[in-house]
Design an enzyme around this catalytic site. Structure first.
Site, mmCIF file in Angstrom:
data_model
loop_
_atom_site.group_PDB
_atom_site.id
_atom_site.type_symbol
_atom_site.label_atom_id
_atom_site.label_comp_id
_atom_site.label_asym_id
_atom_site.label_seq_id
_atom_site.Cartn_x
_atom_site.Cartn_y
_atom_site.Cartn_z
ATOM 1 N N ASN A 115 66.644 5.467 139.332
ATOM 2 C CA ASN A 115 68.339 4.956 139.335
ATOM 3 C C ASN A 115 69.521 5.834 139.614
ATOM 4 O OD1 ASN A 115 67.015 5.172 136.832
ATOM 5 N ND2 ASN A 115 69.291 4.946 135.623
ATOM 6 N N THR B 119 64.846 -5.438 131.404
ATOM 7 C CA THR B 119 64.260 -5.038 129.764
ATOM 8 C C THR B 119 62.608 -5.529 129.183
ATOM 9 O OG1 THR B 119 66.396 -3.129 129.992
ATOM 10 C CG2 THR B 119 65.018 -3.965 128.155
ATOM 11 N N THR C 47 63.180 -22.499 126.648
ATOM 12 C CA THR C 47 63.837 -23.053 127.786
ATOM 13 C C THR C 47 64.430 -21.957 128.964
ATOM 14 O OG1 THR C 47 64.146 -25.505 126.537
ATOM 15 C CG2 THR C 47 65.146 -25.161 128.817
ATOM 16 N N GLN D 180 65.164 -0.870 141.710
ATOM 17 C CA GLN D 180 66.356 -0.244 141.967
ATOM 18 C C GLN D 180 65.796 0.088 143.192
ATOM 19 O OE1 GLN D 180 68.793 1.046 141.615
ATOM 20 N NE2 GLN D 180 68.711 1.319 139.681
ATOM 21 N N CYS E 235 76.431 7.898 127.063
ATOM 22 C CA CYS E 235 74.584 7.320 125.349
ATOM 23 C C CYS E 235 75.779 6.615 125.136
ATOM 24 C CB CYS E 235 74.208 9.125 125.207
ATOM 25 S SG CYS E 235 75.970 10.477 125.267
ATOM 26 N N HIS F 158 70.625 -8.284 138.855
ATOM 27 C CA HIS F 158 71.481 -7.859 138.879
ATOM 28 C C HIS F 158 71.729 -6.734 140.188
ATOM 29 C CE1 HIS F 158 72.362 -4.994 135.555
ATOM 30 N NE2 HIS F 158 71.091 -5.491 135.529
ATOM 31 N N SER G 210 65.102 -7.400 138.020
ATOM 32 C CA SER G 210 66.115 -7.468 137.818
ATOM 33 C C SER G 210 67.195 -7.766 138.687
ATOM 34 C CB SER G 210 67.024 -6.645 136.908
ATOM 35 O OG SER G 210 67.562 -6.904 136.666
HETATM 36 N N1 PLP Z 1 65.177 -0.546 135.291
HETATM 37 C C1 PLP Z 1 65.541 0.669 135.831
HETATM 38 C C2 PLP Z 1 65.200 1.862 137.018
HETATM 39 C C3 PLP Z 1 67.476 0.704 136.051
HETATM 40 O O1 PLP Z 1 67.511 0.886 136.514
HETATM 41 C C4 PLP Z 1 67.508 -0.875 135.209
HETATM 42 C C5 PLP Z 1 68.793 -1.104 134.511
HETATM 43 O O2 PLP Z 1 69.573 -0.205 134.493
HETATM 44 C C6 PLP Z 1 66.520 -1.394 133.843
HETATM 45 C C7 PLP Z 1 65.292 -1.319 134.675
HETATM 46 C C8 PLP Z 1 67.272 -2.181 133.384
HETATM 47 O O3 PLP Z 1 67.306 -3.693 134.092
HETATM 48 P P1 PLP Z 1 67.626 -4.978 132.790
HETATM 49 O O4 PLP Z 1 69.442 -4.632 133.419
HETATM 50 O O5 PLP Z 1 67.602 -5.780 134.316
HETATM 51 O O6 PLP Z 1 67.117 -4.490 131.636
#
Ligand code: PLP
Length: 388
Positions: free
Chosen positions: A156, A73, A243, A184, A331, A206, A204
């Site tokens: 996603n 994000t 940092t 994704q 939501c 995670h 990302s």
């Molecule tokens: N973009 C997509 C397609 C995602 O699925 C997600 C997370 O759900 C994000 C961006 C955002 O990732 P982050 O949680 O690292 O901000």
């Protein structure tokens, strides 16, 4: 004894890989600041640069073009900027074009004013409408600055893959820049930033087995870069001050390295499990609607609608059966809203859809447990039109 829970919500977040945890524990024990010149600082710097090489390798980029951020994000907010720099000169981008199925991280428009963001529709097959993109970009007013286009590589919710190379050809004709949200996709399909043609990739950690709270912006070159979002010290070559989150970055690098090894084989195994689940779902409940089944999709995702079952109710029912999966977009009230992705595709699943998303640790017996729960829940639902 309660049955073991089954985690089938990998698109929300993937479980932390052991190698990522080990790299994080090792990094947490490092006392130095990566910007310090002493041995302790240099050791921390070396851990960051190793991670940078591993993340770059996963998308075939130059490590010098990877900027670590606190999330995808943040990377989106960084790159979706109306102001770019080319050396010391300022370059203005006049308008942002995003597809109608983007994640909110991109859909929010970053640093563009709301009236400088346009949405590009998708077709019924869930891919960006190339004719609409083409005609919209042809009408772009260049006097306000170049166009910036942001699209996701893999959705996603549905797992549908966008034709990025074709999108790139259209964007280049307009002289614009292309940002690809690869969150994704990375670790699920082989990726090369230059083959895709993207000017920037958003990643990302995670979603691929790294820790939450770390992401990256990867650029194809360095000539044209967005104005920094986080200003301060000169970390990340001045692109992102503060940092560095050493442990999270080390975990990201370890997960990326692990994912790169045997990517195709691992994902073939995941796709076989997902396909078995879908075939069984359709034989238990032939009226199940599976979105994007005939389209190019990543192998780990199944987005489905069971007529007569509200997605919200379904999600709770699966949870009570010990199975964690997701309903469509949730939501802020915690209630499940209509999926903007399905709406954009012209689908009318008024009662919402459920998402099964699996990963490299998912086993045959996890899928059996899911199918057992699915059969019970499908049998209990109300006739269509009376969703409970
Ligand atoms: N973009 C997509 C397609 C995602 O699925 C997600 C997370 O759900 C994000 C961006 C955002 O990732 P982050 O949680 O690292 O901000």
């Amino acid at each position: 004894m309660a049955a073991e829970r089954i985690y089938l919500d990998w698109n929300a977040t993937a479980p932390l890989m052991g190698v990522a945890r080990d790299a994080m524990v090792e990094a947490l024990a490092m006392p130095g600041n990566p910007s310090s010149v002493h041995a302790e600082g240099r050791a921390a710097r070396a851990a960051i640069e190793k991670a940078r090489r591993d993340v770059a390798a996963l998308v075939m980029a130059d490590p010098a073009h990877v900027t670590f951020t606190a999330s995808a994000t943040e990377a989106a907010n960084h790159v979706l900027s109306p102001v770019y720099r080319m050396g010391k000169s300022r370059v203005t981008l006049g308008r942002l074009y995003v597809s109608a199925i983007e994640h909110p991280a991109v859909r929010a428009g970053g640093r563009f004013a709301a009236d400088a963001v346009s949405e590009i529709p998708v077709t019924r097959t869930g891919v960006i409408d190339l004719d609409a993109l083409s005609s919209t970009l042809a009408a772009h007013d260049l006097s306000a600055g170049l166009p910036l286009v942001a699209v996701m590589l893999v959705n996603n919710e549905t797992g549908i893959i966008q034709p990025i190379q074709e999108i790139f050809a259209v964007v280049k004709k307009s002289g614009g820049l292309l940002v690809v949200d690869a969150v994704q996709a990375v670790g699920r399909i082989p990726l090369s930033i230059s083959e895709l043609g993207a000017d920037f990739l958003i990643l990302s950690a995670h979603k691929l087995g790294g820790p939450k709270g770390v992401g990256a912006l990867v650029s194809r070159g360095e000539t044209l870069m967005p104005e920094p979002l986080v200003r301060g010290g000169g970390q990340e070559k001045g692109h992102r001050a503060g940092t560095e989150n050493l442990a999270a970055i080390a975990g990201f690098g370890a997960a990326a390295r692990e994912m790169a090894a045997g990517l195709v084989e691992r994902n073939a195994h995941v796709a076989a499990l997902r396909d078995r689940a879908e075939q069984a779902m359709l034989s238990v409940a032939p009226d199940t609607v599976i979105y994007g089944r005939g389209e190019a999709r990543v192998g780990n995702t199944s987005f489905f609608h069971l007529p007569g079952l509200k997605a919200e109710t379904g999600q709770i029912a699966f949870d009570l059966e010990g199975v964690a999966l997701s309903a469509g977009a949730a939501c802020s009230s915690g209630k499940v809203g209509a999926s903007h992705v399905l709406t954009a595709m012209g689908e009318h699943a008024a009662t919402g859809a459920l998402r099964l998303s699996i990963g490299t640790d998912t086993t045959d017996s996890d899928i059996d447990r899911f199918l057992g729960a699915f059969a019970k829940i499908a049998a209990r639902r109300k006739p269509a039109g009376q969703a409970a």
